[in-house]
Enzyme design. Structure first.
Site, PDB file in Angstrom:
ATOM      1  N   CYS A  24       0.811  -1.215   0.000  1.00  0.00           N
ATOM      2  CA  CYS A  24       0.000   0.000   0.000  1.00  0.00           C
ATOM      3  C   CYS A  24       0.847   1.269   0.000  1.00  0.00           C
ATOM      4  O   CYS A  24       0.335   2.375  -0.176  1.00  0.00           O
ATOM      5  CB  CYS A  24      -0.952   0.016   1.197  1.00  0.00           C
ATOM      6  SG  CYS A  24      -2.216  -1.260   1.077  1.00  0.00           S
ATOM      7  N   HIS A  68     -12.116   9.361  -9.944  1.00  0.00           N
ATOM      8  CA  HIS A  68     -10.947   9.543 -10.810  1.00  0.00           C
ATOM      9  C   HIS A  68     -10.010  10.630 -10.279  1.00  0.00           C
ATOM     10  O   HIS A  68      -9.622  11.558 -11.002  1.00  0.00           O
ATOM     11  CB  HIS A  68     -11.369   9.824 -12.255  1.00  0.00           C
ATOM     12  CG  HIS A  68     -11.850   8.589 -12.966  1.00  0.00           C
ATOM     13  ND1 HIS A  68     -13.075   8.029 -12.731  1.00  0.00           N
ATOM     14  CD2 HIS A  68     -11.246   7.802 -13.877  1.00  0.00           C
ATOM     15  CE1 HIS A  68     -13.225   6.955 -13.481  1.00  0.00           C
ATOM     16  NE2 HIS A  68     -12.125   6.783 -14.177  1.00  0.00           N
ATOM     17  N   GLU A 105     -13.219  -1.089  -0.069  1.00  0.00           N
ATOM     18  CA  GLU A 105     -11.991  -0.746  -0.785  1.00  0.00           C
ATOM     19  C   GLU A 105     -11.620  -1.860  -1.767  1.00  0.00           C
ATOM     20  O   GLU A 105     -11.075  -1.603  -2.840  1.00  0.00           O
ATOM     21  CB  GLU A 105     -10.848  -0.485   0.200  1.00  0.00           C
ATOM     22  CG  GLU A 105      -9.639   0.160  -0.463  1.00  0.00           C
ATOM     23  CD  GLU A 105      -8.632   0.666   0.541  1.00  0.00           C
ATOM     24  OE1 GLU A 105      -8.507   1.887   0.702  1.00  0.00           O
ATOM     25  OE2 GLU A 105      -7.962  -0.176   1.186  1.00  0.00           O
TER      26      GLU A 105
HETATM   27 ZN   LIG Z   1      -5.100   1.017  -1.392  1.00  0.00          ZN
END
Ligand SMILES: [Zn+2]
Length: 115
Positions: A24, A68, A105
């Site tokens: 991440c 976006h 997510e």
């Molecule tokens: Zn992520």
């Protein structure tokens, strides 16, 4: 009787978590799924909230801001938890009183905030 209505949305965005020791830390993106739930009594028309009104608020206060984008430009540390908290604040600032939001997510990782 208390009725809960939910509408689901999605947006695409990139982020990176500088503090993270794993993948991440790298620039990457997600296809986020957002569920917004409003609870209440039915009005004279038999609804809690018009789904179109719910959709308009989320579009204007969340999707138009997030979709976006590079989330680090919006939040200094865009974890799923802090993104969800920011979405919650945006919805309440717009006059909505969500009972619950869920931010997915990935297909198996999500954050939930309840009133
Ligand atoms: Zn992520």
């Amino acid at each position: 009787m208390h009725t809960r209505v939910t509408r689901a949305f999605s947006f695409e965005a990139a982020h990176q978590l500088d503090w993270h020791s794993g993948a991440c830390k790298n620039l990457h993106g997600h296809s986020y799924r957002l569920e917004v739930t409003v609870a209440g009594d039915l009005d004279d028309n038999g609804i809690v909230i018009d789904f179109a009104d719910l959709s308009d608020v989320v579009q204007q206060t969340v999707l138009d801001v997030y979709d976006h984008t590079y989330l680090n430009d919006l939040l200094p540390n865009p974890t799923a938890e802090l993104i969800a908290a920011d979405i919650w604040d945006r919805l309440t600032s717009a006059g909505m009183a969500p009972a619950r939001i869920v931010l997915w997510e990935t297909t198996n990782s999500w954050v939930e905030i309840s009133a």
